[in-house]
Scaffold this motif. Structure first.
Motif, PDB file in Angstrom:
ATOM      1  N   ASP A   1       0.830  -1.219   0.000  1.00 15.91           N
ATOM      2  CA  ASP A   1       0.000   0.000   0.000  1.00 15.91           C
ATOM      3  C   ASP A   1       0.860   1.263   0.000  1.00 15.91           C
ATOM      4  O   ASP A   1       0.552   2.252  -0.665  1.00 15.91           O
ATOM      5  CB  ASP A   1      -1.002  -0.014   1.173  1.00 15.91           C
ATOM      6  CG  ASP A   1      -0.331  -0.165   2.522  1.00 15.91           C
ATOM      7  OD1 ASP A   1       0.801  -0.695   2.588  1.00 15.91           O
ATOM      8  OD2 ASP A   1      -0.933   0.257   3.535  1.00 15.91           O
ATOM      9  N   LYS A   2       1.994   1.209   0.716  1.00 12.16           N
ATOM     10  CA  LYS A   2       2.898   2.381   0.748  1.00 12.16           C
ATOM     11  C   LYS A   2       3.523   2.608  -0.627  1.00 12.16           C
ATOM     12  O   LYS A   2       3.689   3.739  -1.081  1.00 12.16           O
ATOM     13  CB  LYS A   2       4.017   2.171   1.776  1.00 12.16           C
ATOM     14  CG  LYS A   2       3.555   2.068   3.206  1.00 12.16           C
ATOM     15  CD  LYS A   2       3.488   3.463   3.844  1.00 12.16           C
ATOM     16  CE  LYS A   2       3.022   3.488   5.275  1.00 12.16           C
ATOM     17  NZ  LYS A   2       1.888   2.673   5.665  1.00 12.16           N
TER      18      LYS A   2
ATOM     19  N   GLU B   1       0.969   4.097  -3.020  1.00 10.70           N
ATOM     20  CA  GLU B   1       0.783   5.522  -2.698  1.00 10.70           C
ATOM     21  C   GLU B   1       1.932   6.353  -3.294  1.00 10.70           C
ATOM     22  O   GLU B   1       1.703   7.392  -3.907  1.00 10.70           O
ATOM     23  CB  GLU B   1       0.828   5.652  -1.176  1.00 10.70           C
ATOM     24  CG  GLU B   1      -0.078   6.672  -0.576  1.00 10.70           C
ATOM     25  CD  GLU B   1      -0.048   6.507   0.944  1.00 10.70           C
ATOM     26  OE1 GLU B   1       0.645   7.308   1.587  1.00 10.70           O
ATOM     27  OE2 GLU B   1      -0.683   5.551   1.465  1.00 10.70           O
TER      28      GLU B   1
ATOM     29  N   LYS C   1       1.971   6.963  -7.069  1.00  8.15           N
ATOM     30  CA  LYS C   1       1.022   7.987  -7.549  1.00  8.15           C
ATOM     31  C   LYS C   1       1.661   9.369  -7.623  1.00  8.15           C
ATOM     32  O   LYS C   1       1.146  10.262  -8.302  1.00  8.15           O
ATOM     33  CB  LYS C   1      -0.196   8.046  -6.616  1.00  8.15           C
ATOM     34  CG  LYS C   1      -1.159   6.900  -6.834  1.00  8.15           C
ATOM     35  CD  LYS C   1      -2.417   7.123  -5.995  1.00  8.15           C
ATOM     36  CE  LYS C   1      -3.127   5.803  -5.767  1.00  8.15           C
ATOM     37  NZ  LYS C   1      -3.702   5.672  -4.431  1.00  8.15           N
TER      38      LYS C   1
END
Ligand code: 13P
Ligand code: SF4
Length: 333
Positions: free
Chosen positions: A111-112, A115, A118
């Motif tokens: 998930d990191k 992120e 992006k």
């Protein structure tokens, strides 16, 4: 600094008779299951000795991609067994200890990474194989220490390279290729314990020894090396180099293979940061606590029970397979 007992577990060598009995059991099970046993160079000697193939992460993924066996017994750490499963979704992949992780894998949660990706739509993510299947699924291409320079050289020139998760390997690859990259701030907890001062002291004791260093090490250590390379290249470097003594700056499990393949040469373990050891401890070798979770007994047990198994969702397998196949293709050329 207090001694971290978890970091230095006490391992007793297996008594000869027990080792022989377990090895015989494993070989019978191997035949019954039509299994292949793949082991990383850091595994304990008794596991290396019963394996069909012992090698680095690149060699192990190439073997996993090519195997005709029905069952893959993967003696290494979890991300390596996952890679074998991604390449062989229809086969059973078992590993001796499902908790054998990796500090690099832990440093980069999917998930990191998603992120961070992006923040720049032009990122091309080059990911070291030491990561989870979910992180592989977010990557453009995978690399190992054995092919990282080649993979980065083959990466699109018009993209901004993001290298995850090993900042030390990434920094070395930047030096080799001249290609700027954004580096994820992860490291291998075992390799960063090698330090310049302790290595200089060891070099003074063995002035004729060649120094061979894994690229997960710090730059201050890499700068003292005669060769910086993957564990498999360490074997070929020591075989072909005329020197008789070598200081090996990586996990000490590799010494077994080096001694087997070059019995006439002497191998000295690279010293870990002195303060990590009790003053009374004569051993200065580095061990990866995850790699050393595997024992011959656990290899036998995982073959008997066909567990623990690697299980991944079809979606993750589909997405993670592409960047691994890209790596295998580039490695062929
Ligand atoms: P190699 O691919 O060079 O064997 O490295 C794997 C690893 O985990 C090093 O710590
Ligand atoms: Fe991970 Fe380091 Fe162990 Fe290799 S030696 S498996 S990089 S923790």
């Amino acid at each position: 600094m207090p001694l971290d007992v978890d970091r230095f577990p006490v391992r007793q060598p297996l008594p000869r008779e027990r080792r022989d009995a377990l090895s015989r059991e494993v070989l019978v099970l191997k035949k019954q299951l039509n299994a292949v046993i793949l082991a990383h160079n850091y595994q304990v000697p008794e596991i290396q000795d019963i394996s069909d193939y012992v090698g680095d992460s690149l060699g192990l993924s190439q073997q996993a991609a090519a195997t005709k066996a029905d069952v893959i017994v993967f003696c290494g750490v979890h991300f390596m067994a996952e890679t074998a499963k991604i390449l062989n979704p229809d086969k059973i992949v078992v590993l001796p200890d499902k908790d054998a992780g990796c500090s690099l894998e832990q440093s980069c949660p999917a998930d990191k990474l998603a992120e961070f990706q992006k923040t720049n739509p032009n990122f091309y993510t080059v990911t070291y194989i030491n990561c989870s299947a979910e992180v592989k699924a977010l990557s453009d291409v995978i690399c190992t220490s054995g092919n990282a320079v080649k993979i980065v050289n083959a990466s699109p020139k018009d993209r901004d390279l993001l290298f995850v998760p090993d900042e030390n390997l990434g920094a070395w690859v930047m030096e080799q290729t001249g290609r700027p990259m954004t580096l994820w701030r992860g490291n291998c907890y075992a390799h960063v314990e090698f330090r310049r001062e302790s290595l200089l002291r060891l070099k003074a004791t063995y002035p004729d020894a060649k120094v061979v260093v894994h690229p997960e090490s710090l730059r201050e250590v890499r700068d003292l090396a005669d060769s910086v390379c993957s564990t498999e290249r360490m074997i070929s470097f020591c075989k072909s180099n005329p020197a008789n003594q070598f200081i090996i700056v990586t996990e000490s499990g590799i010494i077994h293979r080096l001694q087997k393949e070059c019995p006439e040469k002497e191998f000295i373990c690279g010293p870990v940061f002195d303060a990590m050891r009790a003053p009374t401890d004569p051993c200065r070798c580095s061990e990866c606590k995850y790699m050393k979770m595997n024992t011959l007994e656990k290899v036998r047990d995982c073959m008997k029970r066909l567990a623990p198994r690697v299980e991944l969702s079809p979606e993750i397998i589909r997405k993670a397979r592409l960047p691994i196949e890209r790596m295998l293709e580039i490695s062929k050329s």
